[in-house]
Design a protein around this motif. Structure first.
Motif, PDB file in Angstrom:
ATOM      1  N   GLU A 128     142.787 126.862  78.840  1.00 42.73           N
ATOM      2  CA  GLU A 128     142.517 127.514  80.114  1.00 42.73           C
ATOM      3  C   GLU A 128     141.107 128.124  80.117  1.00 42.73           C
ATOM      4  OE1 GLU A 128     144.914 131.118  81.816  1.00 42.73           O
ATOM      5  OE2 GLU A 128     146.266 129.400  81.495  1.00 42.73           O
ATOM      6  N   GLY A 129     140.401 127.904  81.167  1.00 36.14           N
ATOM      7  CA  GLY A 129     139.109 128.573  81.326  1.00 36.14           C
ATOM      8  C   GLY A 129     137.947 127.917  80.603  1.00 36.14           C
ATOM      9  N   LYS A 130     138.214 126.839  79.842  1.00 35.08           N
ATOM     10  CA  LYS A 130     137.149 126.226  79.042  1.00 35.08           C
ATOM     11  C   LYS A 130     136.086 125.574  79.939  1.00 35.08           C
ATOM     12  CE  LYS A 130     135.955 125.389  74.729  1.00 35.08           C
ATOM     13  NZ  LYS A 130     135.870 126.416  73.690  1.00 35.08           N
ATOM     14  N   VAL A 131     136.548 124.785  80.894  1.00 33.23           N
ATOM     15  CA  VAL A 131     135.600 124.099  81.784  1.00 33.23           C
ATOM     16  C   VAL A 131     134.797 125.125  82.574  1.00 33.23           C
ATOM     17  CG1 VAL A 131     135.382 122.521  83.748  1.00 33.23           C
ATOM     18  CG2 VAL A 131     137.031 122.041  81.930  1.00 33.23           C
ATOM     19  N   GLU A 132     135.493 126.158  83.040  1.00 35.45           N
ATOM     20  CA  GLU A 132     134.824 127.203  83.829  1.00 35.45           C
ATOM     21  C   GLU A 132     133.772 127.912  82.972  1.00 35.45           C
ATOM     22  OE1 GLU A 132     138.002 126.622  83.673  1.00 35.45           O
ATOM     23  OE2 GLU A 132     138.710 126.316  85.711  1.00 35.45           O
ATOM     24  N   ALA A 133     134.119 128.194  81.704  1.00 31.97           N
ATOM     25  CA  ALA A 133     133.187 128.901  80.822  1.00 31.97           C
ATOM     26  C   ALA A 133     131.929 128.072  80.602  1.00 31.97           C
ATOM     27  CB  ALA A 133     133.851 129.213  79.486  1.00 31.97           C
ATOM     28  N   ILE A 134     132.123 126.787  80.422  1.00 30.26           N
ATOM     29  CA  ILE A 134     130.958 125.929  80.180  1.00 30.26           C
ATOM     30  C   ILE A 134     130.131 125.781  81.453  1.00 30.26           C
ATOM     31  CG2 ILE A 134     130.294 123.540  79.681  1.00 30.26           C
ATOM     32  CD1 ILE A 134     132.630 123.700  77.573  1.00 30.26           C
TER      33      ILE A 134
END
Lengths: 627, 269
Positions: free
Chosen positions: A39-45
Motif C-alpha cells: 500500500e502506498g508504494k506507487v504513491e510514494a514513488i
C-alpha cells in the motif's frame, strides 16, 4: 496446524537481459498488474518523482537504493515478491550492465526459471547472448524470452519474428529451448498480465501465463545418494557427521562408502534436534549421522552407496565461466571449492576459450582466460578430489574457483573426459607439483649449500644412528643445515601405523623418502637412519630424491651380523631369537646389502670419528655451491 | 518437504558452513522474533547446542520486557551471553531525543559503534545476524556471507559473487564476515515457523488493549501497531492480509531518504 496452511514456497525467477532493455520497467509493471505492491508504494514513488522534477517511471519501484536512482542502473540483486492466482513468486532482479555480471550470476544461480528480455527496437545484443550463455552454464533449464518495447516498433510481427528466429538459433547452440517467446510492452502493460489487442497476432499467451507454466523445482531424491560431509561434531560424547543429503536418500543400516579413500561404515542413527526420530534422510535434508564402525571421516568426504563410484582424481576437466578482475592463467594458484572439498589447484591446460556472447572459439591457443569468457580447461590439484559428471549430479558436479578470497569463476565437471581415460585403461593419477615461487638459487644463497639426502642403511645395531647423529652435529658446526630423520623416531609419529611386514617396510621407506626429499628441497642436508633392508625400496627412495633433482647418497654401514647381535643395544636380537619379534632383519627377515653404495663404512674396524669424517668429505663435496 | 522444511534445511546448512570455517564466531541476538528463530535454528544445526557466544547490543533504551526475556532464555537455553554497550555515549548522554542527537546518530552510537567495539574486543571473525531480504531494500542486496572491511563498512556496490552454496569465507586480519542464515525467509515464514516449532517470543508481539509491536527496537523509536492479534495464529492471519511494510514503525528509517541505507553501509545490522 490444519487451520493454518503454510505459505507456499515461491518460484524463484531471474530477469536478465541487455542494459536498458527494460527490465526494471517490466518488473514494476508486473508487480502492479498482479496487484502485488505494498500500500502506498506507487504513491510514494510518484511523490518522490515530483520532488525531483522527473516523470514517473515504473522502473523506480525496483530502485530501492538512492545510488541506483543516481546512476540509473540497477546495481545488485534484489528480491521482490509477487503472486499470480496460481502461486507466489520471488523476482531476483539481475543487473544487465556488463560490470555487474557477478551480481547477475549471484542472482541467476539461485533461480528456478529465467525471463530473458530483449528490446524489440534494438534486437539481440551482446548481453542478451552473454546472459543466455551464463544461464545455460548456471544450470537454469526453464527460460522464457520476452521481446519488450513492442510499442516502439509499432507492434510489428515481422520485427518479433526475426528476433525470435535469431535468438532461438543462438540458444539452440547452448541446448537451451525456451518454453515461450512473447512479444510485449512493459511500459504499456501489453501481454504482461493481460493480452493486448495490438498483439492479437501472437497466440503464445501472456508473461503471467508463461510464468505459471514453469515447474517448481524438486529435490533429486530419485538419484543416487551423495552426502558431502560438512563437519564432524563431538557433542554429548558422540561422533556425529553433519551434512546435507544432496541427492538420493540414506537409511539407518545402510552401508556408506566415503570418497576419496573408499572406507565404509554402516549408518547407526540419523540425528536431528527437536524433530521426530527418522530412519531415513532424503535429498535436501540437513542432518547428522552416526556410524556403527568408527572410521576416519572429515569435512570434504562424500558418502555414496557401495557399487556407485564417483570420479576420484587429481585432475578436473571442466567448462568454466570466469568473472575475475585478473585473467585466469596457468602458473597461478587458485582455490577450488567443490561440495565441501577445498583444494589448491593450478590451471594445467586451456583446451579452448569461447567468447560468451558469440559462442565463437577464440583462434589459436589462448594463454589465459579473460573476464566474462567461457573456457574448457583442465585443472590439477595436489590432493585427490571426488566429483561427478555435472549431467548426473549437480551438487558434486560443479565448483567455484576462488582467487584472492573472492569467488571468480564457476565450473561444471565434464565426466566424459574421465570416461575416455578409463577406456584408454589409464586411471587419472597424474599429480602435479606446483612450482615454488622461491628459486633454487635463492635457497642456495640463503644457506650457502645445496640440499641432499644421505641415506644410511645397515642392520639393527650396526651404528647407523650413532654415525648419523655425530655427523649431524659436525655439519651443523660447519654451518651446514643438517637434519636427521631417525627410523625409530619416525615410527612414533609419521609412521606409527606401520608394522614390519615387507609391505609396511616399503611404505615406511616411501614416506621417509618423500619427507627427506621435501626437506632437501628446502635446502637441508637430510640424514636418514633406517635399516631399509631391501634393494628395491632403497632404489625407490633414490628415485624420489632424483625426481626432485636432489642428490642421493647411499651410505652402507657394513657391520657383520655377529657384531650387531653381540652389541644388541636394544635387546632386539635376543627377543628375535626367542621368537618374540617376528620378521626381524638378519634373523627372520633378509638384509640385502647395497651392490654399489656411494660409501661403505666398516664401523667395526673404523673409529666413529673416521666414519663421520668419511661421510662428511663426501657430503661437503657434493653440496658445495658454484659461484 | 514443505516450504518451512526447505527454509530450515538451508539455514542449517549455512550455520554449519560458518561453524566449519570460522574459529571465532558469535551470534547477534536482538531479542526479537528473527534472531530468536535464528537461535532455535542454531540448536537444530548443532543438535541442541549453541556452540558460540550470543551477543546482545544493549542500548539501555530497550523495552524492559525484552531484557527480562533475554535473561530468562539465556538461562533456559544455557547460552553464553555477551552484552555490548556504548557506555561512553550513554554517560555523556549522546542519545535521542534527550541528548539532541538525531535518531540516526543515536543508532550509530548505541548500536553500530557498540557492536563494532564488542566485535573488536572479542576478535570475532564471523558474526551471525538474523536479517532477512524482505525487510527492506538494502537488506535485499545482501549475501549470505557478507564481508565487512576494517572500518566496518559494507561496500554493497562491489560484493563478491555468491552462488551454488559456496560462500566467501576468506577474510583479512582485522575484518569480519557477517553471516545471514535467515536471508531467504519472510516475516510470514518466521511466524509460521515460530508456530510450528513453538518457539518462545517476547509478549510485546501480542496485542494488549488493541495494540502490539510488529518490529522491536528501542522504546523511543519503535511504535506499536493497531492490532487485535493476541496469539501466533492470529498474527499469521493478520500478516497474510496486510500490505504495510514491517519496518514502518521504526522511526529512524524515516528520518531522511536513504537513512537506513547509510546506517547499513557503515556497519549497522
Amino acid at each position: 496446524m490444519p487451520e493454518l496452511l503454510q505459505t507456499e514456497a515461491p518460484l524463484r525467477i531471474v530477469i536478465v537481459g541487455h542494459v536498458d532493455h527494460g527490465k526494471s520497467t517490466f518488473v514494476g509493471r508486473l508487480l502492479n498488474d498482479t496487484h502485488s505492491l505494498p500500500e502506498g508504494k506507487v504513491e510514494a514513488i510518484a511523490a518522490s518523482c515530483k520532488r525531483r522534477g522527473v516523470d514517473f517511471e515504473w522502473a523506480f519501484l525496483m530502485d530501492a537504493l538512492q545510488s541506483e536512482r543516481d546512476q540509473n542502473i540497477t546495481i545488485d540483486t534484489s528480491q521482490i515478491w509477487f503472486r499470480t492466482p496460481r502461486r507466489p513468486y520471488v523476482i531476483i532482479d539481475a543487473p544487465g550492465h556488463k560490470e555487474f555480471l557477478k551480481n547477475m550470476v549471484t542472482g541467476a544461480a539461485s533461480a528456478d526459471a529465467a525471463l530473458l528480455l530483449i528490446a524489440a527496437n534494438e534486437g539481440v545484443q551482446e548481453q542478451s547472448r552473454r546472459h543466455g550463455t551464463l544461464l545455460s552454464l548456471l544450470g537454469i533449464r526453464q527460460v522464457a524470452v520476452l521481446v519488450n518495447k513492442m510499442d516502439l516498433v509499432g507492434f510489428d510481427q515481422k520485427v518479433f519474428d526475426s528476433i525470435e528466429k535469431e535468438y532461438r538459433a543462438f540458444l539452440e547452440r547452448l541446448k537451451v529451448r525456451p518454453l515461450a517467446f512473447i512479444p510485449m510492452s512493459a511500459r504499456q502493460g501489453s501481454n504482461v498480465a493481460a493480452p493486448s489487442p495490438e498483439l492479437a497476432w501472437h497466440r503464445g499467451g501472456t508473461v503471467v501465463e508463461a510464468l505459471d507454466g514453469f515447474q517448481a523445482p524438486a529435490a533429486p531424491t530419485e538419484l543416487a545418494l551423495r552426502f558431502p560431509v560438512q563437519d564432524v561434531y563431538r557433542f554429548d560424547h558422540r561422533r556425529i557427521l553433519a551434512g546435507r543429503v544432496e541427492s538420493g536418500s540414506l537409511k539407518v543400516g545402510d552401508t556408506l562408502v566415503f570418497h576419496p579413500g573408499g572406507k565404509s561404515s554402516r549408518v547407526a542413527s540419523i540425528e536431528r534436534w527437536a524433530a521426530p526420530p527418522a530412519q531415513e534422510a532424503r535429498a535436501g535434508e540437513s542432518v547428522g549421522i552416526t556410524l556403527a564402525e568408527q572410521i576416519f571421516v572429515e569435512r570434504g568426504h562424500v558418502a555414496a552407496h557401495a557399487g556407485d563410484p564417483m570420479i576420484s582424481s587429481h585432475q578436473v576437466h571442466a567448462r568454466l565461466f570466469w568473472l575475475g578482475k585478473k585473467p585466469l592463467e596457468p602458473g597461478r594458484r587458485y582455490k577450488l571449492k567443490l561440495a565441501t572439498q577445498e583444494a589448491e589447484v593450478e590451471l594445467k591446460e586451456i583446451r579452448g576459450v569461447l567468447d560468451s556472447s558469440t559462442l565463437e572459439t577464440l583462434p589459436g591457443r589462448p594463454a589465459k582466460v579473460e573476464r566474462n569468457e567461457v573456457a574448457e580447461l583442465v585443472f590439477s590439484s595436489r590432493r585427490t578430489l571426488v566429483m561427478d559428471n555435472y549431467d548426473l549430479h549437480e551438487a558434486t558436479g560443479r565448483f567455484v574457483l576462488v582467487d584472492g578470497g573472492q569467488a571468480c569463476g564457476g565450473g561444471i565437471v565434464f565426466g566424459e573426459a574421465y570416461l575416455d581415460e578409463e577406456k584408454a585403461g589409464s586411471t587419472p593419477t597424474e599429480i602435479y607439483f606446483s612450482e615454488s615461487a622461491v628459486t633454487e638459487a635463492e635457497r642456495r644463497a640463503l644457506k650457502g649449500h645445496k640440499g641432499c639426502v644421505v641415506w644410511f642403511t645397515g642392520l639393527s645395531g650396526s651404528g647407523k644412528s650413532t654415525i648419523a647423529k655425530a655427523l649431524e652435529r659436525e655439519l651443523i658446526q660447519r654451518g651446514v643445515h643438517a637434519t636427521l630423520l631417525d627410523g625409530d623416531n619416525l615410527r612414533f609419529g609419521l609412521n606409527r601405523d606401520l608394522g614390519f611386514s615387507a609391505q609396511d617396510r616399503r611404505e615406511n621407506i616411501r614416506r621417509t623418502a618423500e619427507v627427506a626429499r621435501l626437506f632437501a628441497d628446502s635446502g637441508a642436508v637430510v640424514l636418514t637412519a633406517l635399516i631399509s633392508p631391501f634393494r628395491e625400496d632403497r632404489a625407490a627412495a633414490r628415485q624420489v630424491a632424483m625426481d626432485g633433482g636432489r642428490e642421493f647418497l647411499e651410505v652402507f654401514v657394513d657391520t657383520p651380523l655377529e657384531t650387531c647381535e653381540k652389541r644388541d643395544p636394544k635387546q632386539l636380537y635376543a627377543k628375535a631369537r626367542r621368537g618374540e619379534i617376528t620378521e626381524f632383519t638378519g634373523i627372520s627377515s633378509p638384509y640385502e646389502p647395497p651392490e654399489r653404495p656411494d660409501l661403505a663404512l666398516r664401523a667395526e674396524s673404523q673409529t666413529l670419528q673416521d666414519c663421520v669424517t668419511a661421510v662428511m668429505d663426501l657430503v661437503l663435496a657434493r653440496i658445495r655451491t658454484k659461484g | 518437504m514443505d516450504n518451512l522444511d526447505k527454509l530450515e534445511n538451508q539455514s542449517i546448512f549455512i550455520l554449519r558452513e560458518a561453524f566449519a570455517k570460522f574459529e571465532n564466531l558469535a551470534m547477534l541476538w536482538s531479542i526479537g522474533k528473527d534472531s530468536s528463530v535464528l537461535l532455535w535454528l542454531a540448536r537444530k544445526a548443532f543438535l541442541g547446542h549453541v556452540p558460540f557466544p550470543v551477543v546482545h547490543i544493549d542500548t539501555s533504551y530497550k523495552i524492559p520486557e525484552m531484557i527480562e526475556f533475554r535473561d530468562r532464555m539465556a538461562r533456559e537455553w544455557n547460552l553464553n551471553l555477551v552484552v555490548g554497550q556504548n557506555r561512553g555515549a550513554l554517560e555523556k548522554g549522546e542519545t535521542f531525543p534527550l541528548g539532541r542527537k538525531t535518531r540516526v546518530e543515536c543508532c550509530t552510537l548505541l548500536k553500530k559503534d557498540a557492536l563494532q567495539a564488542t566485535l573488536e574486543a572479542k576478535g570475532y571473525t564471523g558474526v551471525f545476524v538474523g536479517i532477512r531480504r524482505d525487510e527492506e531494500g538494502t537488506r535485499a542486496k545482501e549475501r549470505y556471507f557478507s564481508p565487512r572491511d576494517k572500518n566496518f563498512e559494507w561496500d554493497f556496490k562491489d560484493q563478491p559473487p555468491e552462488f551454488w552454496d559456496q560462500f566467501t569465507t576468506d577474510f583479512e586480519k582485522g575484518t569480519h564476515i557477517r553471516i545471514h542464515p535467515l536471508l531467504h525467509w519472510t516475516e510470514l515464514n518466521i511466524w509460521e515457523y515460530i508456530h510450528r516449532e513453538k518457539i518462545p517470543v517476547v509478549d510485546l508481539y501480542f496485542s494488549r488493549e488493541g495494540r502490539r509491536y510488529r518490529s522491536l527496537g528501542c522504546a523511543p523509536c519503535t511504535g506499536s501497531i493497531e492490532s487485535a492479534a493476541s496469539s501466533v495464529p492470529e498474527i499469521i492471519e493478520e500478516l497474510r492480509a496486510t500490505r504495510v511494510s514491517e519496518r514502518s514503525t521504526r522511526a529512524q528509517d524515516a528520518e531522511s531518504e536513504g537513512a537506513f541505507e547509510q546506517l547499513r553501509a557503515q556497519g549497522y545490522m
